[in-house]
Design a protein around this motif. Structure first.
Motif, PDB file in Angstrom:
ATOM      1  N   UNK A  20       0.841  -1.193   0.000  1.00 10.42           N
ATOM      2  CA  UNK A  20       0.000   0.000   0.000  1.00 10.42           C
ATOM      3  C   UNK A  20       0.881   1.249   0.000  1.00 10.42           C
ATOM      4  N   UNK A  21       0.914   2.026  -1.079  1.00 16.69           N
ATOM      5  CA  UNK A  21       1.801   3.199  -1.126  1.00 16.69           C
ATOM      6  C   UNK A  21       1.395   4.300  -0.165  1.00 16.69           C
ATOM      7  N   UNK A  29       7.802   2.159  -3.194  1.00 19.14           N
ATOM      8  CA  UNK A  29       8.584   2.741  -4.291  1.00 19.14           C
ATOM      9  C   UNK A  29      10.067   2.563  -4.030  1.00 19.14           C
ATOM     10  N   UNK A  30      10.791   2.165  -5.081  1.00 13.13           N
ATOM     11  CA  UNK A  30      12.235   2.114  -4.954  1.00 13.13           C
ATOM     12  C   UNK A  30      12.780   3.536  -4.884  1.00 13.13           C
ATOM     13  N   UNK A  97      10.868  -5.805   3.839  1.00 12.58           N
ATOM     14  CA  UNK A  97       9.433  -5.543   3.899  1.00 12.58           C
ATOM     15  C   UNK A  97       8.793  -5.651   2.521  1.00 12.58           C
ATOM     16  N   UNK A  98       9.536  -5.258   1.480  1.00 11.59           N
ATOM     17  CA  UNK A  98       9.031  -5.313   0.111  1.00 11.59           C
ATOM     18  C   UNK A  98       9.128  -6.713  -0.489  1.00 11.59           C
ATOM     19  N   UNK A  99       9.762  -7.640   0.217  1.00 14.19           N
ATOM     20  CA  UNK A  99       9.897  -8.999  -0.285  1.00 14.19           C
ATOM     21  C   UNK A  99      11.030  -9.180  -1.271  1.00 14.19           C
ATOM     22  N   UNK A 100      11.987  -8.273  -1.278  1.00 13.53           N
ATOM     23  CA  UNK A 100      13.086  -8.342  -2.246  1.00 13.53           C
ATOM     24  C   UNK A 100      14.215  -9.264  -1.786  1.00 13.53           C
ATOM     25  N   UNK A 101      14.205  -9.648  -0.516  1.00 16.55           N
ATOM     26  CA  UNK A 101      15.122 -10.676  -0.026  1.00 16.55           C
ATOM     27  C   UNK A 101      14.451 -11.438   1.096  1.00 16.55           C
ATOM     28  N   UNK A 391       2.761  -6.360   4.578  1.00 16.01           N
ATOM     29  CA  UNK A 391       3.954  -5.542   4.793  1.00 16.01           C
ATOM     30  C   UNK A 391       4.204  -5.344   6.281  1.00 16.01           C
ATOM     31  N   UNK A 392       3.145  -5.104   7.038  1.00 14.28           N
ATOM     32  CA  UNK A 392       3.285  -4.988   8.487  1.00 14.28           C
ATOM     33  C   UNK A 392       3.794  -6.291   9.077  1.00 14.28           C
ATOM     34  N   UNK A 393       3.249  -7.416   8.634  1.00 12.26           N
ATOM     35  CA  UNK A 393       3.650  -8.705   9.197  1.00 12.26           C
ATOM     36  C   UNK A 393       5.123  -8.997   8.905  1.00 12.26           C
TER      37      UNK A 393
END
Length: 426
Positions: A20-21, A29-30, A97-101, A391-393
């Motif tokens: 959620x932005x 956003x990156x 948080x963004x799931x990138x790692x 994202x919170x989790x």
């Protein structure tokens, strides 16, 4: 070194979708980052990771860095490098948080990183910390209004959220176990053991006028009242005050214990004993003199203060005290973990109080956090049902694992301190 990719059983999971932005603008956003800065960040990270006891894969099917150990997959290396290159450790956390790692054993990976924290950034860059590290935002200073907002942002999230992963005592601080590994069923007794040690340290008994700074959800106040003490407990959390008051009443101790919505700076009176559990971490270095001066002012002659405090090494505290961290941005705004030396310096310079005993038990906090983290993971569906998104989790999981790793690596400690003036120092 670079290891063979065929020997590392890692599989990628897609980065978290639907961030959620509006709720998580810096995660959705990156960050803007020049190619040069991203390339430098990538080079520094590859150099650091290559020497660590990890198995770090850069992208699906990509090279694996490290000398062997817990596995970690950086699913989107470009995004990861951009975030870390722009925002350092804040970017590291936001990337997770963004799931990138991700990592099958997140705590193990973070423990390795915490154990080698001084090696991750080259010495020349460490000396230039003031040029690349973000400074703490002034709007998060712990003024009277600021402290109220900072406490609200964490402790007023939801009583139901905390009840999902804490034990039935609703105690949100390190327990003291009899042995390891600890089992979840042992946590309530271990929390009572911790509370009883603090009350003993402060000499709390029949007729003691006790001030508790930082109520939690009322378990210590109830236990002190059952000893015959007259308890005044203060908190800035409306949610905690509401539930703590109800729990005190349910225990039949409402005539002996009261909870006030009040800042420690606004407390008046004189108390035979003062107890404060993991509260100093929320005070902020700027206000440590104010906090300890208040303890000195409120403590009656011959009285005793018992503190439970998370601490870190003095040199690390001094090096990072002005840095804005991921933990401060997302979990504990305005907070700073002190060193034991900083506590003693502040007491010496501003009060007549002195540390007369100190008992450290960091491994117990690692076990406490493990039990909380496992319970939080098991109750993920219930957390979602309360309205907390993915994202919170991920943020909360990282917070619990990050904290656990700090204690497992020895980067952090927790101790119970007895403070007294000269007349009660014996």
């Amino acid at each position: 070194m670079t290891m063979s990719t065929t020997s590392v059983p890692l599989s990628a999971s897609a980065p978290a979708a639907g961030v959620d932005p509006r709720r998580w603008p810096d995660v959705a956003a990156r960050p803007r980052c020049s190619r040069l800065r991203a390339a430098v960040a990538g080079a520094v990270l590859r150099r650091a990771l290559s020497g660590l006891p990890l198995r770090c894969r850069l992208g699906e099917g990509g090279p694996v860095l490290g000398t062997g150990g817990p596995a970690v997959l950086i699913a989107d290396p470009d995004a990861f490098h951009r975030r870390v290159g722009t925002n350092g450790l804040i970017g590291f956390g936001e990337s997770y948080m963004a799931g990138e790692w991700d990592a099958p054993d997140l705590t193990a990976v973070l423990t390795v990183l915490a154990s080698h924290v001084t090696e991750l950034v080259p010495q020349p860059l460490q000396r230039l910390r003031s040029l690349w590290a973000h400074r703490q935002p002034t709007e998060r200073r712990n003024t009277l209004d600021g402290a109220r907002g900072n406490i609200h942002d964490h402790y007023d999230l939801s009583n139901d959220l905390f009840a999902l992963f804490l034990d039935e005592t609703l105690t949100y601080s390190s327990a003291v176990f009899r042995g390891f590994p600890a089992r979840r069923a042992q946590l309530p007794a271990a929390q009572h053991r911790k509370i009883d040690r603090l009350l003993d340290l402060a000499g709390v008994g029949e007729g003691t006028r006790l001030l508790e700074i930082g109520t939690g959800w009322g378990e210590l106040a109830v236990r002190a009242a059952r000893r015959g003490a007259r308890v005044v407990s203060v908190t800035l959390s409306e949610e905690q005050r509401r539930l703590a008051t109800a729990r005190i009443a349910a225990a039949g101790q409402q005539d002996r214990a009261t909870v006030q919505l009040r800042d420690y700076r606004q407390v008046t009176g004189s108390y035979d004993a003062i107890v404060s559990v993991e509260m100093i971490e929320a005070v902020g270095a700027e206000y440590w003199p104010v906090y300890f001066t208040a303890l000195d002012r409120l403590l009656a002659p011959g009285g005793t203060v018992a503190l439970q405090a998370i601490t870190m090494a003095d040199e690390r505290m001094l090096a990072t005290r002005h840095t804005h961290t991921w933990m401060q941005k997302y979990v504990f705004p305005g907070g700073l973990i002190p060193s034991l030396e900083a506590i003693e310096r502040t007491l010496d310079e501003h009060t007549a109080l002195r540390v007369t005993s100190c008992d450290g038990f960091g491994p117990h906090y690692a076990e406490t956090l493990r039990l909380w983290r496992e319970r939080f993971t098991e109750r993920a569906a219930d957390v979602a049902a309360l309205g907390f998104d993915e994202t919170f989790r991920r943020m909360w999981t990282l917070y619990l694992a990050y904290s656990e790793a700090g204690f497992r690596s020895g980067y952090l400690d927790v101790c119970q301190l007895r403070l007294a003036r000269g007349e009660a120092a014996g």
